[in-house]
Design a protein around this motif. Structure first.
Motif, mmCIF file in Angstrom:
data_model
loop_
_atom_site.group_PDB
_atom_site.id
_atom_site.type_symbol
_atom_site.label_atom_id
_atom_site.label_comp_id
_atom_site.label_asym_id
_atom_site.label_seq_id
_atom_site.Cartn_x
_atom_site.Cartn_y
_atom_site.Cartn_z
ATOM 1 N N TYR A 325 19.755 -20.741 -43.155
ATOM 2 C CA TYR A 325 19.421 -20.613 -44.565
ATOM 3 C C TYR A 325 20.584 -19.946 -45.298
ATOM 4 O O TYR A 325 21.278 -19.098 -44.740
ATOM 5 C CB TYR A 325 18.179 -19.743 -44.769
ATOM 6 N N GLY A 326 20.742 -20.299 -46.557
ATOM 7 C CA GLY A 326 21.806 -19.691 -47.344
ATOM 8 C C GLY A 326 21.520 -19.789 -48.823
ATOM 9 O O GLY A 326 20.502 -20.350 -49.251
ATOM 10 N N PRO A 327 22.435 -19.252 -49.642
ATOM 11 C CA PRO A 327 22.214 -19.242 -51.089
ATOM 12 C C PRO A 327 22.269 -20.645 -51.674
ATOM 13 O O PRO A 327 23.183 -21.419 -51.391
ATOM 14 C CB PRO A 327 23.360 -18.371 -51.612
ATOM 15 N N SER A 328 21.296 -20.976 -52.487
ATOM 16 C CA SER A 328 21.299 -22.278 -53.156
ATOM 17 C C SER A 328 22.421 -22.328 -54.185
ATOM 18 O O SER A 328 22.969 -21.295 -54.597
ATOM 19 C CB SER A 328 19.965 -22.517 -53.853
ATOM 20 N N LEU A 329 22.737 -23.515 -54.614
ATOM 21 C CA LEU A 329 23.738 -23.677 -55.673
ATOM 22 C C LEU A 329 23.292 -22.934 -56.926
ATOM 23 O O LEU A 329 24.106 -22.314 -57.618
ATOM 24 C CB LEU A 329 23.939 -25.163 -55.974
ATOM 25 N N LYS A 330 22.016 -22.957 -57.212
ATOM 26 C CA LYS A 330 21.507 -22.262 -58.396
ATOM 27 C C LYS A 330 21.739 -20.763 -58.289
ATOM 28 O O LYS A 330 22.156 -20.114 -59.257
ATOM 29 C CB LYS A 330 20.019 -22.561 -58.571
ATOM 30 N N LEU A 331 21.467 -20.193 -57.109
ATOM 31 C CA LEU A 331 21.700 -18.759 -56.929
ATOM 32 C C LEU A 331 23.181 -18.436 -57.014
ATOM 33 O O LEU A 331 23.573 -17.428 -57.616
ATOM 34 C CB LEU A 331 21.125 -18.302 -55.582
ATOM 35 N N ASP A 456 14.788 -13.941 -69.709
ATOM 36 C CA ASP A 456 15.657 -12.879 -69.198
ATOM 37 C C ASP A 456 15.042 -12.215 -67.971
ATOM 38 O O ASP A 456 15.732 -11.940 -66.984
ATOM 39 C CB ASP A 456 15.889 -11.808 -70.278
ATOM 40 N N ILE A 457 13.753 -11.948 -68.033
ATOM 41 C CA ILE A 457 13.081 -11.300 -66.908
ATOM 42 C C ILE A 457 13.070 -12.219 -65.701
ATOM 43 O O ILE A 457 13.330 -11.784 -64.556
ATOM 44 C CB ILE A 457 11.649 -10.890 -67.309
ATOM 45 N N MET A 458 12.788 -13.498 -65.907
ATOM 46 C CA MET A 458 12.781 -14.451 -64.796
ATOM 47 C C MET A 458 14.165 -14.546 -64.156
ATOM 48 O O MET A 458 14.294 -14.588 -62.922
ATOM 49 C CB MET A 458 12.300 -15.818 -65.282
ATOM 50 N N ASP A 459 15.196 -14.590 -64.968
ATOM 51 C CA ASP A 459 16.559 -14.687 -64.442
ATOM 52 C C ASP A 459 16.957 -13.409 -63.696
ATOM 53 O O ASP A 459 17.643 -13.474 -62.667
ATOM 54 C CB ASP A 459 17.546 -14.947 -65.580
ATOM 55 N N GLU A 460 16.537 -12.253 -64.219
ATOM 56 C CA GLU A 460 16.878 -10.993 -63.555
ATOM 57 C C GLU A 460 16.181 -10.886 -62.206
ATOM 58 O O GLU A 460 16.751 -10.372 -61.234
ATOM 59 C CB GLU A 460 16.505 -9.808 -64.436
ATOM 60 N N ARG A 461 14.966 -11.391 -62.113
ATOM 61 C CA ARG A 461 14.264 -11.380 -60.820
ATOM 62 C C ARG A 461 14.967 -12.291 -59.813
ATOM 63 O O ARG A 461 15.003 -11.978 -58.617
ATOM 64 C CB ARG A 461 12.799 -11.792 -61.002
ATOM 65 N N LEU A 462 15.531 -13.393 -60.260
ATOM 66 C CA LEU A 462 16.292 -14.249 -59.346
ATOM 67 C C LEU A 462 17.491 -13.501 -58.790
ATOM 68 O O LEU A 462 17.723 -13.485 -57.568
ATOM 69 C CB LEU A 462 16.749 -15.517 -60.076
ATOM 70 N N ARG A 463 18.254 -12.859 -59.641
ATOM 71 C CA ARG A 463 19.460 -12.158 -59.185
ATOM 72 C C ARG A 463 19.124 -10.960 -58.306
ATOM 73 O O ARG A 463 19.774 -10.713 -57.287
ATOM 74 C CB ARG A 463 20.278 -11.704 -60.397
ATOM 75 N N GLU A 464 18.139 -10.212 -58.692
ATOM 76 C CA GLU A 464 17.828 -8.963 -58.011
ATOM 77 C C GLU A 464 17.112 -9.170 -56.680
ATOM 78 O O GLU A 464 17.357 -8.454 -55.710
ATOM 79 C CB GLU A 464 16.956 -8.085 -58.920
ATOM 80 N N TRP A 473 9.182 -17.839 -54.701
ATOM 81 C CA TRP A 473 8.242 -18.963 -54.754
ATOM 82 C C TRP A 473 6.914 -18.509 -55.362
ATOM 83 O O TRP A 473 6.285 -19.249 -56.122
ATOM 84 C CB TRP A 473 8.061 -19.557 -53.375
ATOM 85 N N THR A 474 6.488 -17.291 -55.072
ATOM 86 C CA THR A 474 5.306 -16.748 -55.731
ATOM 87 C C THR A 474 5.531 -16.696 -57.235
ATOM 88 O O THR A 474 4.657 -17.089 -58.026
ATOM 89 C CB THR A 474 4.994 -15.341 -55.201
ATOM 90 N N ASP A 475 6.692 -16.218 -57.645
ATOM 91 C CA ASP A 475 7.009 -16.153 -59.076
ATOM 92 C C ASP A 475 6.953 -17.530 -59.724
ATOM 93 O O ASP A 475 6.300 -17.727 -60.753
ATOM 94 C CB ASP A 475 8.403 -15.562 -59.275
ATOM 95 N N LEU A 476 7.653 -18.496 -59.143
ATOM 96 C CA LEU A 476 7.744 -19.808 -59.784
ATOM 97 C C LEU A 476 6.379 -20.461 -59.936
ATOM 98 O O LEU A 476 6.047 -21.006 -60.991
ATOM 99 C CB LEU A 476 8.680 -20.719 -58.978
#
Length: 536
Positions: A325-331, A456-464, A473-476
């Motif tokens: 497993y690794g970081p997606s292109l989006k991440l 902004d909150i959704m994006d910050e949760r992705l990074r953090e 996946w729970t978030d999405l």
């Protein structure tokens, strides 16, 4: 690290007389062993072993269980933060072929019901008057009950989140007939988790109650408040805040007063376990002698792994059940250059190849994920692995940390028309990121926001929180239910899926839930009558 409580070396199943329990199972027919329940629970210390056995189930959930398919793909691969390099994971990475016979889904269902059984068993024992009379330490009986309620709520939360409906098992099961329970309805399973947590916060002590040298890692009242924040926000998303859950989440958040944000990479380092940001961790360990990684891992003998599995991020042979497993292109595209979290989340550093923790430079080549390897838990200098197999890590898996809860609070504030408070919580996370440079200097990135939106909150949760315990996946899925995003319009590219888009099979609403395992439908006529989740 040596101060962590060792929950895993505990005999429990032989005492309770049950193993492999689903919500309904013929495996209840187990012959009694030499030391029976009535003889075993005869001291305060023995009760601690029983409570510890509930914690020990997390070794089966997060460890390298090489004789089973495990459940790592379920909490890691669905979503847009983590990708995979192995076609065998198509059911979770590309939603292709996911069905009721999937071994990982069956494994997860079975393990969570085993956790429920252990918790129900101990809750029953704790109410026996002769057991109460065993306690000598002030407040320990209440603490034990609170611990078990917290762990049971964790299982309810996860079963609801993943499956929607499931038998609501809240009592010890003495017979096959009593194991045949109907499926929960609506948010009933999540409601029960919230009810348990409301009891737990009244029973659990503060963090200073536990002795650091021997009991560090046991949950305390703020652990339960943290899970309450999670549960209320999840229910708010699913019900459009019909129960005022966002306000309830804010109230629970306000009860967390001893936690603070620490340097970002401390949350994934073996040298900084159970730190001030932690609210709940799997207390990983290693067997004292060479063990058999293909056997179950929560008995008091050296037969199975007691640590955490992180080799799905590496090229170690132990990932043969999970793949890479690794970081997606989006991440990989989610971070601004200069954000110190980026290099602590993924980087062109390839460690733990074939068990070598300290891979010499130049680092071995890695032709996957744009040349990047995930760094959480496995970054050189921050990780350890047991000496014999190089497989199991004693680095605690951080199951709930304060940053996650702060960002959930930001969402709750925003959705209750308190944008200034939401902005503060997000900027706290970004300010901590700036302070997390390797040399201690302050980065200029990421800068404070001047206003905050749900995006902004959704994006910050992705990074953090990328790559942490199924959070993304729970978030999405729950953001979709709340109407904040529309997953039905998302393409393979939106998920950061880098392979042939024709192989990406996301279907909404089907994949908002996992399928009910065939084994459950075959053994529980009430579940069978209700049918599988939509689309399966």
């Amino acid at each position: 690290m040596m101060n962590k409580i060792k929950y895993l070396a505990i005999i429990f199943l032989a005492i309770s007389g049950l193993y492999g329990l689903n919500s309904c199972s013929d495996e209840l027919n187990v012959d009694p062993t030499a030391e029976l329940e009535g003889d075993f629970y005869n001291s305060e210390q023995r009760m601690q072993q029983g409570v510890g056995a509930c914690y020990a189930m997390f070794a089966n959930l997060y460890g390298p269980v090489l004789n089973d398919p495990g459940m790592h793909a379920m909490f890691m691969l669905p979503g847009d933060d983590i990708s995979n390099f192995d076609s065998g994971n198509a059911a979770f990475a590309a939603f292709s072929g996911l069905n009721e016979s999937n071994g990982q889904v069956t494994y997860a269902w079975r393990r969570y019901y085993q956790l429920l059984y252990r918790c129900n068993f101990m809750l029953e024992k704790l109410e026996e008057e002769e057991v109460k009379a065993l306690y000598r330490r002030d407040g320990l009986w209440q603490a034990n009950k609170g611990e078990v309620l917290f762990l049971r709520a964790w299982a309810y939360y996860r079963l609801y989140d993943w499956f929607g409906k499931a038998p609501l098992q809240d009592k010890r099961i003495p017979s096959i007939g009593s194991a045949i329970l109907p499926p929960s309805e609506g948010t009933q399973m999540l409601d029960k988790a919230i009810s348990d947590l409301n009891l737990a916060v009244e029973l659990l002590p503060n963090v200073n109650y536990w002795t650091p040298a021997t009991e560090k890692g046991r949950v305390w009242n703020e652990s339960a408040y943290g899970l309450l924040v999670r549960a209320h926000v999840l229910r708010a998303r699913h019900t459009k805040n019909a129960n005022g859950d966002y306000a309830k989440a804010i109230t629970a958040f306000g009860k967390i007063t001893s936690r603070e944000l620490v340097t970002f990479h401390y949350n994934f380092s073996v040298h900084h376990e159970n730190n001030k940001e932690s609210l709940f961790e799997f207390q990983a360990s290693s067997a004292p002698a060479m063990d058999n990684a293909w056997l179950d891992n929560d008995f008091d003998v050296n037969i199975g792994q007691m640590g955490a599995q992180y080799h799905y991020f590496t090229n170690h042979w132990g990932n043969y059940m999970s793949g890479k497993y690794g970081p997606s292109l989006k991440l990989r595209n989610a971070f601004e250059d200069g954000d110190p979290r980026k290099a602590e989340t993924f980087a062109p550093i390839f460690t733990n190849v074939n068990g070598n923790v300290n891979v010499p430079q130049p680092y071995p080549s890695w032709d996957k994920f744009g040349g990047n390897q995930m760094q959480k838990y496995v970054k050189p200098g921050h990780c350890e692995f047991e000496r014999d197999w190089g497989l199991s890590s004693p680095n605690n898996y951080r199951l709930m940390r304060y940053a996650d809860i702060k960002l959930l609070a930001a969402e709750a504030y925003l959705q209750t028309n308190q944008p200034a408070l939401a902005l503060k919580e997000v900027n706290d996370i970004r300010e901590r990121a700036r302070r997390s440079t390797p040399d201690g200097s302050i980065s200029s990135v990421p800068a404070d926001l001047t206003a905050v939106t749900m995006q902004d909150i959704m994006d910050e949760r992705l990074r953090e929180l990328a790559g942490e315990d199924g959070i993304r996946w729970t978030d999405l899925r729950s953001w979709h239910r709340a109407g904040y995003i529309d997953l039905s319009t998302w393409t393979a590219s939106d998920f950061g899926f880098e392979f042939d888009a024709e192989n990406f099979r996301l279907s909404i609403p089907t994949h908002l839930l996992f399928p009910i395992p065939k084994r459950e439908l075959d053994t529980n006529p009430l579940m069978a009558a209700s049918g599988n989740n939509p689309g399966y």
